[in-house]
Structures are given as structure tokens and as C-alpha cells.
Design a protein around this motif. Sequence first.
Motif, PDB file in Angstrom:
ATOM      1  N   ASP A  43       0.825  -1.210   0.000  1.00 28.65           N
ATOM      2  CA  ASP A  43       0.000   0.000   0.000  1.00 28.65           C
ATOM      3  C   ASP A  43       0.857   1.256   0.000  1.00 28.65           C
ATOM      4  OD1 ASP A  43      -2.256  -1.535   0.004  1.00 28.65           O
ATOM      5  OD2 ASP A  43      -2.741  -1.231   2.129  1.00 28.65           O
ATOM      6  N   SER A  44       2.019   1.180   0.656  1.00 25.72           N
ATOM      7  CA  SER A  44       2.911   2.329   0.751  1.00 25.72           C
ATOM      8  C   SER A  44       3.292   2.855  -0.626  1.00 25.72           C
ATOM      9  CB  SER A  44       4.172   1.942   1.536  1.00 25.72           C
ATOM     10  OG  SER A  44       5.114   2.995   1.545  1.00 25.72           O
ATOM     11  N   VAL A  45       3.724   1.966  -1.504  1.00 24.00           N
ATOM     12  CA  VAL A  45       4.148   2.378  -2.842  1.00 24.00           C
ATOM     13  C   VAL A  45       2.942   2.616  -3.752  1.00 24.00           C
ATOM     14  CG1 VAL A  45       5.290   1.565  -4.940  1.00 24.00           C
ATOM     15  CG2 VAL A  45       6.414   1.315  -2.729  1.00 24.00           C
ATOM     16  N   LEU A  46       1.941   1.752  -3.682  1.00 22.47           N
ATOM     17  CA  LEU A  46       0.765   1.909  -4.541  1.00 22.47           C
ATOM     18  C   LEU A  46       0.068   3.249  -4.298  1.00 22.47           C
ATOM     19  CD1 LEU A  46      -0.779  -1.686  -4.431  1.00 22.47           C
ATOM     20  CD2 LEU A  46       0.513  -0.613  -6.300  1.00 22.47           C
ATOM     21  N   HIS A  47       0.037   3.675  -3.033  1.00 14.99           N
ATOM     22  CA  HIS A  47      -0.599   4.958  -2.735  1.00 14.99           C
ATOM     23  C   HIS A  47       0.169   6.106  -3.376  1.00 14.99           C
ATOM     24  CE1 HIS A  47      -2.751   8.077  -0.593  1.00 14.99           C
ATOM     25  NE2 HIS A  47      -1.598   8.560  -0.160  1.00 14.99           N
ATOM     26  N   ARG A  48       1.492   6.099  -3.213  1.00 15.04           N
ATOM     27  CA  ARG A  48       2.298   7.186  -3.780  1.00 15.04           C
ATOM     28  C   ARG A  48       2.233   7.198  -5.303  1.00 15.04           C
ATOM     29  NH1 ARG A  48       4.429   5.601   1.021  1.00 15.04           N
ATOM     30  NH2 ARG A  48       5.274   7.235   2.394  1.00 15.04           N
ATOM     31  N   LEU A  49       2.254   6.021  -5.920  1.00 15.38           N
ATOM     32  CA  LEU A  49       2.126   5.951  -7.369  1.00 15.38           C
ATOM     33  C   LEU A  49       0.766   6.459  -7.829  1.00 15.38           C
ATOM     34  CD1 LEU A  49       3.790   2.487  -8.133  1.00 15.38           C
ATOM     35  CD2 LEU A  49       4.742   4.767  -8.543  1.00 15.38           C
ATOM     36  N   GLY A  50      -0.273   6.130  -7.049  1.00 12.89           N
ATOM     37  CA  GLY A  50      -1.608   6.613  -7.385  1.00 12.89           C
ATOM     38  C   GLY A  50      -1.704   8.127  -7.311  1.00 12.89           C
ATOM     39  N   ILE A  51      -1.078   8.715  -6.286  1.00  9.56           N
ATOM     40  CA  ILE A  51      -1.073  10.172  -6.150  1.00  9.56           C
ATOM     41  C   ILE A  51      -0.377  10.818  -7.343  1.00  9.56           C
ATOM     42  CG2 ILE A  51      -0.123  12.091  -4.811  1.00  9.56           C
ATOM     43  CD1 ILE A  51      -2.520  10.851  -3.464  1.00  9.56           C
ATOM     44  N   LEU A  52       0.763  10.265  -7.740  1.00 11.43           N
ATOM     45  CA  LEU A  52       1.497  10.819  -8.884  1.00 11.43           C
ATOM     46  C   LEU A  52       0.710  10.669 -10.181  1.00 11.43           C
ATOM     47  CD1 LEU A  52       5.120   9.585  -8.083  1.00 11.43           C
ATOM     48  CD2 LEU A  52       4.288  11.946  -8.009  1.00 11.43           C
TER      49      LEU A  52
END
Length: 430
Positions: free
Chosen positions: A288-297
Motif C-alpha cells: 500500500d505504501s508504494v501503490l498509494h504514492r504511485l496513485g497520487i502521482l
Amino acid sequence: MKYLAVAVPSIIFLAGLIVVWKVKLECALWASVTTALVMAIMVPSFATSAPVAVAAVVGAILVLAFGLLRDWRTLKQAPLPLVLIFFTLWCATVGSVGSPIKLVLLNLGTGALLSLLAVAVVGAAKRHTNFLLPLLAIVIVFEVLLGLAEEFLGLKAMWPRANGTDVIANRVNSIVPFLAGRAMGSTSQPIPYGVLLGFALIVCLWFAVRRKSALLYSAAALAFVGMLLSGTRSALLGVGAAIALWALLALRHRLRILIPVLAVIVVGAVTTLVVVLTSGDRALLTSDSVLHRLGILETAANLLKRNAADFLFGRGYQSMGVLIRSGVVHGVAGIDVFDEEFVRTIASVGLIGLLLLIAAIALGLRRGNQLSRLLIVFIVLGFFAYDALSWRLSATLFVVALAYGYGTERSLENPGIRFSSLTSRFSKAR
């Protein structure tokens, strides 16, 4: 906890005021900047109530103002980071739009605090290029002891997380899995804890190399232990990137040495990336940590579709939750923060705020010496991992990194603090 929240900022304020008053004139700015840093380290942004946070900010402002009044002559003809100051004031005013009065006061106070801090850091660096060392050496020992107590003695962190909880087992440390969890020290969150220790590590290592000091090498090693306790991957990668940059700058004119060093850096970076991406119970790329940041970008482009006024000026920090809940910008469901400072900046204080931030960083890199540049690179890389400037500690370190270079003027040859004469500083104030 309520009494601790009142006692800590009060003690720091009174102690700082007395020290700034009693030390020799040449050390007034050093003492005031140290007090502001201690306040940011010991009184986290979100672990205390708004009145306590406002009181901590006001206390730091008063101490900084007193230090500047005592040693204002040092700032004559000093190059000031005006764009950085304007950026902090822009965020304080525009970011307050739509906020309740207590948050408006906190935002405005924080803007004034960071602006005064930028000026004071320039003066302190002109007086003593090593002015950061005394505090950071003590901070490393103090914070690592707190982290070890959390990990091995089962003690609670000094402050709970922003949501009021403090269960270390819920904070899985994927870097060192056998630990109880991710330590927080005095910062109330693992990421600021790791960033603080990474910042201290770079400073101590820099001076250790220049002075061939075993004590400073030991302090840097201890800071690295603290970073492992924090489990902060972004901070570790940031330190690695800063050290790699340092090596490249040092060897840029020595081609025979530079080529193997570059090879080692590339191999080390690839190895580190593989280890980081495959650490923990599941691959990092699917967390979730990386998926969230990628989603924001990926969804940040939706901010371009807002009306011209919102795009240029933003709608304040209170609008960020609305943007996420409405799906304009979104990552993993249930995470209501951006975890990406550049997107957070353009969302809350508009394109103008983002351009000011980029300009402040660029000017800091241009005006600074190598140490300040390494610190800037380290801090800015962290912008891609969390809402850095929403934390007063991270914002304070950012301002210190940028302003420090203006005071040193690309040179580390002006005299440092002479610790052998510490006792003489507490003579009658001039």
C-alpha cells in the motif's frame, strides 16, 4: 501526557531565552537556532493539541527574535535566502485559506518562525560553520537511546502518533524484521525520526572526514543505527544518494578513480534497490505504501483541470482532504494524505507555491557549499516519500539546509565554535 505537553515547550523556551541572554554576543544566534531546533525535535507537529503547538511556535519565535536583536550586526551585507522566506510566508498565508482560527494562527506563526529561522541560520553559519555539530551529536545519542528503549525495553515512545496510538508491533520494520517495529523517538512518527537521524549522520560524517575525528565517525555510525531502528527506507536511500553525490563531486577531476567508484555506486544502488524492493513480508512494489504514492502521482494531472484561480493559488491546506475524498487526487483507499510533497504543495498553495519551492531549492543548491548541497539533496529526496513540509521538524531541517549555504558562502574556513571556552560564554551579556 497533558503535563508533559505543557512542560516540555515551557522548559525549552525558558532555557533557550536564558542561554541566548547569557552567552557571549558571538554565540547568540547559535543559541537561538539551537533552541528552535530543539523545540521542533521535542514538540512534534501533530502529537500535541493546537494550543500547545501554537505556544511552542511562539516560544521559538521569541527566542529567535531575541537572538537576532542581540547580534543583528552579523547580518549586515549578508546574503539572505529571500525566495525561501517568501515561500514560507506564501504557504503560511495562502495555506490558511478555509482553516479554523486556531490553525490559521498556527500556520501564520509557523511561517514567521521559519522566516526568522532562515535569517538566524545565515548569521549563525557566518559566525561558526560547525554550529550544528553540538546539538546534532547530542540528538543522535538521545534519539537512539529512545529508539532502543522502544525496541528492547518495551517502553512507549515519548509521544504517540498523530491518531493517538502507540503500538510498535503495528509499525512493521521491513528493513530489520527481527526488531519489535519502527521506533519513533521524540518525533511521534518513524519517517521524521529517520530523516532527523539521516540529517545528523551527513553533518557528522562531513566534519569527521575533514577533521579525521573518530568521535564524529562514531556519532555518524550511531545515527545509522537509529535510522535502522526507524525502518525508514526513503531516509536510507537519501543518505546513500547524498554520499554517492559527495564521492562523485570529490573525484570529478580524477578519472582513473572516478570510473571504478561509479561502477561501485551503480552496483551498490542496484543491489540496494533489489534488497529494498524484496524486503518484508511482500514485495514493496505491491505494498500500500508504494501503490498509494504511485496513485497520487498518476492522478496529480487532475489538478491541472481546476479553475485558473485554484490552479495558481490553491485553496489552502484544508482542501487537501476534500481533493482525496472526492477522488480528484487519490491513491490507496483509506489513506487521506498525499505522501508526496510536490503534489501536496501545488494542490494546497498552487502553482505559484510550487514554483517558489523549486526556485528556493535551486538557489540553495547554487549558493551553498558542498555540505549544504548534500543536506538539500537528502531532504528533497524525502519529498517524494511523505508530506515533508507538513511536519514542523522536517520543514525546520529544510530551512536550515537551504539557509546554511548562504552563511558559509561556499567556504568552511571561517572559525568554528571553540568548545574549550564554553564556560566563558556564560559571562555577563554584552
